[in-house]
Design a protein around this motif. Structure first.
Motif, mmCIF file in Angstrom:
data_model
loop_
_atom_site.group_PDB
_atom_site.id
_atom_site.type_symbol
_atom_site.label_atom_id
_atom_site.label_comp_id
_atom_site.label_asym_id
_atom_site.label_seq_id
_atom_site.Cartn_x
_atom_site.Cartn_y
_atom_site.Cartn_z
ATOM 1 N N SER A 9 0.859 -1.181 0.000
ATOM 2 C CA SER A 9 0.000 0.000 0.000
ATOM 3 C C SER A 9 0.902 1.240 0.000
ATOM 4 O O SER A 9 1.963 1.233 -0.617
ATOM 5 C CB SER A 9 -0.976 -0.032 1.176
ATOM 6 N N SER A 10 0.527 2.273 0.677
ATOM 7 C CA SER A 10 1.232 3.555 0.608
ATOM 8 C C SER A 10 2.692 3.453 1.022
ATOM 9 O O SER A 10 3.018 2.930 2.086
ATOM 10 C CB SER A 10 0.528 4.578 1.494
ATOM 11 N N TYR A 13 3.095 6.003 4.133
ATOM 12 C CA TYR A 13 2.482 5.751 5.430
ATOM 13 C C TYR A 13 2.590 4.316 5.950
ATOM 14 O O TYR A 13 2.417 4.095 7.142
ATOM 15 C CB TYR A 13 0.989 6.093 5.377
ATOM 16 N N SER A 14 2.817 3.346 5.090
ATOM 17 C CA SER A 14 2.675 1.949 5.512
ATOM 18 C C SER A 14 3.989 1.340 5.982
ATOM 19 O O SER A 14 4.885 1.031 5.185
ATOM 20 C CB SER A 14 2.103 1.096 4.373
ATOM 21 N N TRP A 16 4.235 -1.658 7.347
ATOM 22 C CA TRP A 16 4.242 -3.073 6.966
ATOM 23 C C TRP A 16 4.693 -3.256 5.524
ATOM 24 O O TRP A 16 5.460 -4.176 5.216
ATOM 25 C CB TRP A 16 2.865 -3.685 7.182
ATOM 26 N N SER A 17 4.231 -2.376 4.642
ATOM 27 C CA SER A 17 4.654 -2.473 3.245
ATOM 28 C C SER A 17 6.151 -2.252 3.109
ATOM 29 O O SER A 17 6.835 -2.955 2.348
ATOM 30 C CB SER A 17 3.890 -1.453 2.387
ATOM 31 N N PRO A 38 -3.705 4.420 -1.330
ATOM 32 C CA PRO A 38 -3.967 4.676 0.095
ATOM 33 C C PRO A 38 -5.434 4.941 0.414
ATOM 34 O O PRO A 38 -5.855 4.753 1.557
ATOM 35 C CB PRO A 38 -3.123 5.931 0.382
ATOM 36 N N ALA A 43 -6.735 -0.601 2.576
ATOM 37 C CA ALA A 43 -5.416 -0.010 2.798
ATOM 38 C C ALA A 43 -5.473 1.030 3.904
ATOM 39 O O ALA A 43 -4.601 1.081 4.778
ATOM 40 C CB ALA A 43 -4.901 0.620 1.501
ATOM 41 N N GLU A 46 -5.649 -0.596 7.327
ATOM 42 C CA GLU A 46 -4.344 -1.111 7.753
ATOM 43 C C GLU A 46 -3.445 0.019 8.228
ATOM 44 O O GLU A 46 -2.833 -0.058 9.297
ATOM 45 C CB GLU A 46 -3.699 -1.865 6.591
ATOM 46 N N ILE A 47 -3.362 1.090 7.459
ATOM 47 C CA ILE A 47 -2.458 2.188 7.784
ATOM 48 C C ILE A 47 -2.879 2.894 9.065
ATOM 49 O O ILE A 47 -2.045 3.293 9.879
ATOM 50 C CB ILE A 47 -2.399 3.179 6.596
ATOM 51 N N ILE A 54 -3.850 -7.760 8.905
ATOM 52 C CA ILE A 54 -3.086 -6.977 7.940
ATOM 53 C C ILE A 54 -2.773 -7.878 6.751
ATOM 54 O O ILE A 54 -2.063 -8.875 6.890
ATOM 55 C CB ILE A 54 -1.798 -6.437 8.580
#
Length: 218
Positions: A9-10, A13-14, A16-17, A38, A43, A46-47, A54
């Protein structure tokens, strides 16, 4: 064999990504990025830490679908063993897995109080006492690892899954102007200087979308 894909995702901001992407990069796996906007509801959930599960990043490779960041790390260690995502030594491997598991499942106040925002910079940001307790624990982990390994990475000369897992914390410290003692700052600078981090941050700064909830100084 079809090329691997990594759904993220972003980039701004993410956390985890970023972890999943760094793990894939560290492993040397050839993969294609699939980016979820985003403003996609899943997404955003999650963020903003509103999701009970997630599902990004999600790695698809050779018939396997892996969506938990720790599972991605272990999977990549299995399929790309020469990358050294885990230390060679048995005791160090156990330590590496332990601190990865801790950042994966804990530090909830740190996540909520200092959300990842690579385009943001908030000097003089007021840190709540509960968030400071999480920060203190991160500092202890980093000191312990660096004293034992000699650095520049947490387990020595080679990057491991631990460095990928703690990289978003480094970005939080930069964004919110968290002061670090010299040895910890040297480690943070090492992470931020990695070519992969520079590539990710450059892409993050080009993202047009903003999540208003994460743009407020509070």
């Amino acid at each position: 064999m079809a090329k691997a894909t990594l759904t993220i995702s972003s980039k701004n901001y993410s956390s985890w990504s970023l972890r999943g992407w760094l793990l894939a990069k560290f492993s040397g796996l050839d993969f294609e990025e699939i980016v979820t906007a985003p403003d996609d509801p899943s997404a955003r959930a999650e963020i903003l830490l509103l999701s009970s599960s997630i599902l990004v990043p999600c790695l698809r490779h050779d018939g396997a679908t892996v969506w938990d960041t720790l599972a991605i790390a272990e999977y990549l260690n299995d399929v790309m063993p020469s990358a050294g995502l885990l230390p060679d030594d048995r005791v160090q491997r156990a330590h590496c897995r332990s601190i990865c598991g801790e950042i994966h499942s804990g530090f909830t106040t740190l996540r909520a109080s200092l959300p990842v925002n690579l385009k943001g910079h908030f000097p003089g940001f007021k840190i709540w006492s509960r968030a400071q307790a999480d920060i203190d624990r991160v500092w202890f982990i980093w000191r312990d690892c660096l004293e034992k390994s000699g650095g520049p990475f947490l387990f020595g000369e080679r990057r491991t899954m631990a460095d990928a897992m703690y990289a978003p914390v480094v970005t939080r410290f930069v964004t919110y102007d968290v002061k670090l003692e010299p040895r910890l700052k040297a480690y943070a600078d090492t992470i931020m200087a990695m070519p992969e981090m520079k590539e990710w941050i450059a892409a993050a700064r080009e993202e047009p979308a903003e999540i208003e909830e994460l743009e407020v100084e509070y």
